[in-house]
Every structure is written in C-alpha cells, then in structure tokens.
Design an enzyme around this catalytic site. Sequence first.
Site, PDB file in Angstrom:
ATOM      1  N   GLU A  91      46.877  39.026  47.858  1.00  0.00           N
ATOM      2  CA  GLU A  91      45.429  39.024  48.021  1.00  0.00           C
ATOM      3  C   GLU A  91      44.880  37.610  48.038  1.00  0.00           C
ATOM      4  OE1 GLU A  91      43.369  41.153  45.005  1.00  0.00           O
ATOM      5  OE2 GLU A  91      44.553  42.966  45.265  1.00  0.00           O
ATOM      6  N   CYS A 111      53.288  39.494  38.931  1.00  0.00           N
ATOM      7  CA  CYS A 111      53.069  38.573  37.810  1.00  0.00           C
ATOM      8  C   CYS A 111      53.834  39.063  36.586  1.00  0.00           C
ATOM      9  CB  CYS A 111      51.577  38.492  37.494  1.00  0.00           C
ATOM     10  SG  CYS A 111      51.161  37.303  36.190  1.00  0.00           S
ATOM     11  N   CYS A 115      49.335  40.408  30.979  1.00  0.00           N
ATOM     12  CA  CYS A 115      48.031  40.595  30.331  1.00  0.00           C
ATOM     13  C   CYS A 115      47.655  42.074  30.433  1.00  0.00           C
ATOM     14  CB  CYS A 115      46.977  39.722  30.995  1.00  0.00           C
ATOM     15  SG  CYS A 115      47.368  37.957  30.943  1.00  0.00           S
ATOM     16  N   CYS A 118      44.827  43.366  33.087  1.00  0.00           N
ATOM     17  CA  CYS A 118      44.825  42.797  34.439  1.00  0.00           C
ATOM     18  C   CYS A 118      45.587  43.664  35.437  1.00  0.00           C
ATOM     19  CB  CYS A 118      45.436  41.398  34.389  1.00  0.00           C
ATOM     20  SG  CYS A 118      45.458  40.557  35.977  1.00  0.00           S
ATOM     21  N   SER A 195      44.416  27.264  37.526  1.00  0.00           N
ATOM     22  CA  SER A 195      44.325  28.038  36.288  1.00  0.00           C
ATOM     23  C   SER A 195      45.714  28.337  35.734  1.00  0.00           C
ATOM     24  CB  SER A 195      43.595  29.356  36.561  1.00  0.00           C
ATOM     25  OG  SER A 195      43.553  30.165  35.406  1.00  0.00           O
ATOM     26  N   SER A 218      43.228  30.393  30.795  1.00  0.00           N
ATOM     27  CA  SER A 218      42.852  31.769  30.465  1.00  0.00           C
ATOM     28  C   SER A 218      43.107  31.983  28.979  1.00  0.00           C
ATOM     29  CB  SER A 218      43.674  32.756  31.302  1.00  0.00           C
ATOM     30  OG  SER A 218      43.369  32.624  32.667  1.00  0.00           O
ATOM     31  N   HIS A 220      40.806  34.020  26.454  1.00  0.00           N
ATOM     32  CA  HIS A 220      40.482  35.437  26.246  1.00  0.00           C
ATOM     33  C   HIS A 220      40.498  35.915  24.792  1.00  0.00           C
ATOM     34  CE1 HIS A 220      40.551  35.535  30.520  1.00  0.00           C
ATOM     35  NE2 HIS A 220      41.856  35.496  30.632  1.00  0.00           N
ATOM     36  N   ASN A 296      36.032  43.672  35.162  1.00  0.00           N
ATOM     37  CA  ASN A 296      36.082  44.669  36.232  1.00  0.00           C
ATOM     38  C   ASN A 296      37.091  45.739  35.832  1.00  0.00           C
ATOM     39  OD1 ASN A 296      34.265  43.685  38.276  1.00  0.00           O
ATOM     40  ND2 ASN A 296      35.709  42.021  38.639  1.00  0.00           N
ATOM     41  N   CYS A 340      41.137  41.248  40.250  1.00  0.00           N
ATOM     42  CA  CYS A 340      42.285  40.545  40.820  1.00  0.00           C
ATOM     43  C   CYS A 340      43.499  41.473  40.862  1.00  0.00           C
ATOM     44  CB  CYS A 340      42.594  39.306  39.979  1.00  0.00           C
ATOM     45  SG  CYS A 340      43.994  38.362  40.586  1.00  0.00           S
TER      46      CYS A 340
END
Length: 362
Positions: A91, A111, A115, A118, A195, A218, A220, A296, A340
């Site tokens: 993406e 990935c 997380c 995610c 990032s 990141s 969080h 999201n 994402c």
Amino acid sequence: MKPSIYSLTRQEMIEWAEAQGEKKFRAAQIWEWLYRKRVQSFEEMTNLSKDLIAKLNDQFVVNPLKQRIVQESADGTVKYLFELPDGMLIETVLMRQHYGLSVCVTTQVGCNIGCTFCASGLIKKQRDLNNGEIVAQIMLVQKYFDERGQDERVSHIVVMGIGEPFDNYDNVLKFVRTVNDDKGLAIGARHITVSTSGLAHKIRDFANEGVQVNLAVSLHAPNNDLRTSIMRINRSFPIEKLFAAIEYYIETTNRRVTFEYIMLNEVNDGVEQAKELAELLKNIKKLSYVNLIPYNPVSEHDQYSRSPKERVMAFYDTLKKNGVNCVVRQEHGTDIDAACGQLRSNTMKRDREKALVENVQP
C-alpha cells in the site's frame, strides 16, 4: 527478473554508464529523463542512442509496480494498492496537507513487529522491498497527477507504511538519498520523515549517517508494562534502552524527535498516562513533539476502540500543562480503507475467498 532502474543511485548510474563504455554525461541524461521528465519507458529518452536504449531495456525495467486498486477519499486522500513483480501486494497513501502533497510509503511486505492494534502486522513479513520498489511508489503517485494534467508535485514523504523501516535499513537509507538528490526529485531532507517502532541500535546508526531527515518513534505507551502488552518489540528494546538511543540521536544531530501515540480507548489514553508520558519526556522537551493519533478500528483487533474526543482532549491538555509540545493529528481517508495495511488485508481476503469459490465450482 530484471531490476528497476530506480534502484540505482546517481553515482551508481554513472558507474553503470561508464561500464557500458558511455560518457559520464549519459548517466545525467538518464537521471533527468527518469526524475525530471518522469518518463515510463526507455524509448522515450529521445537523446539516447538506440544501442544505449537497448542496453537499458536488456538490463532494467523502469517501474516494477502494477497498480491494482485506487481509492479516493472525499478529503482528497488517495490510497493505492500496488502489485510487486512477484505478485505480492503493498500500500501507498497520498495525503493532502495544508503544506503540500505528502506520500506515505511501504518498506516491507508484511511486518514482524507485532503491534496488537495494527492491520499491517496481520500478515508476517515476507520480504523487504528494495530501494527501487520504494522509489517506484513515489513515481507512480506523481504519475497519477501528471496524467491528469494536475500541476501538483509530491513535496513530502513519510516512511510509515507497512513494515518497520529500520528493519530494512540499507534500502530505506538508499531511498532517502535517491529522492533527496538535488538533480532528481529534490525532495528536501526536512520534508522527509522516517518512522521506527523503536529499534534502538538503528536509531544510533541513523544519528551517525549525517542525513537531515526527520525521525519519528512509534511510542504508544508511557511505561514498559503497557508498551510490552501492545507492542511486542518492547521486550527487545524496553523504554530505557529506547530513550538512551533517542537521547544519543538528539545529542548527535540536535534534531527534534516526533513521538507517535495512537489513542486506544481506556487502554493508554488516561490522564495519569499523559502525566507519565510528560515525565518520560521531561529531559528532551525542547526537542520532542507528540503526535496524538485517532485510532482507525480494524475488525481483526476488535479489543480496541477509538478514544472519545473528550478523553483525547484531556490527554492533550495534560501534556500541554506539563510543557510538552503536542498535536492531535488530522485524520485522512476515513471514508476508505484508512488504517495502515487495511486495504491490502481486505484485498487479500477477497482474493482468497474468490479462489475458494472458483476451486469448488464444478
């Protein structure tokens, strides 16, 4: 499978041209055709000899990506699903900001950071993208506007798409130097943000590279227990180790670090956690900045929900009262597959369902 010519830096382009028995200026011509005139085939490079064009075609492709899906949001956000030469999907997102056009690029297929909130990590890392495949994302987004006769130019890049950029360190660094090259796209270093989820040793390496791009971390969560529960990487790089690397980065570069903080309702968004975060940042307040990100929702992670506005603002106000620079991030593309990795995940799910139906048909 031939590599993309985008995978070459300008110096590598010069070395390639000279190895073909060509003069150095031919590399400059090719570079200009690619990044200033933005052609999509070698045949369009009209000041090159037929012999050189044949060599280029024999050894390279221009753009290695195929556009599968484009989703446009009412707010101007555009989300692209690209297919790589091996059929894997990635993406890329274009966001319209008040300061220009910002593109979020992907650096890995899948990935491994894990997380728990995610969509990107729903599919484990299958491979790294090479430099050419990352550059190609920028070039295809720019082509999208060029073909529509829109006099708009990609002005900012965020390396925050699928994958952990510092887990693909060499290709990401090469990408940054390629798009920053003043003879090519010439995207300013301070308009590029890389990032990381917190690979402390790579943050130290990045500090020593001498590149003037921005760093985002990141975070969080403000403590190890909470961060480990939502980000598996914290087991390897706990907050103490992470912040030692961040302080080294700041001391070495004198550059500000942005901390990404996704707001998860009644998980990490309480006032006490905001106070903890302010305490964590107290020694680097002048060179730190917190980006509070509305969540999201992802169907596969239904244990999380978006923080109500009043909780977000209470968190924000607490940080401000404690002298922390912060902002609530503007949302983009909420009417499309916004999270994402979500477009890729949903497309792969539909492709699997379609294949199952086709396999059971008589």
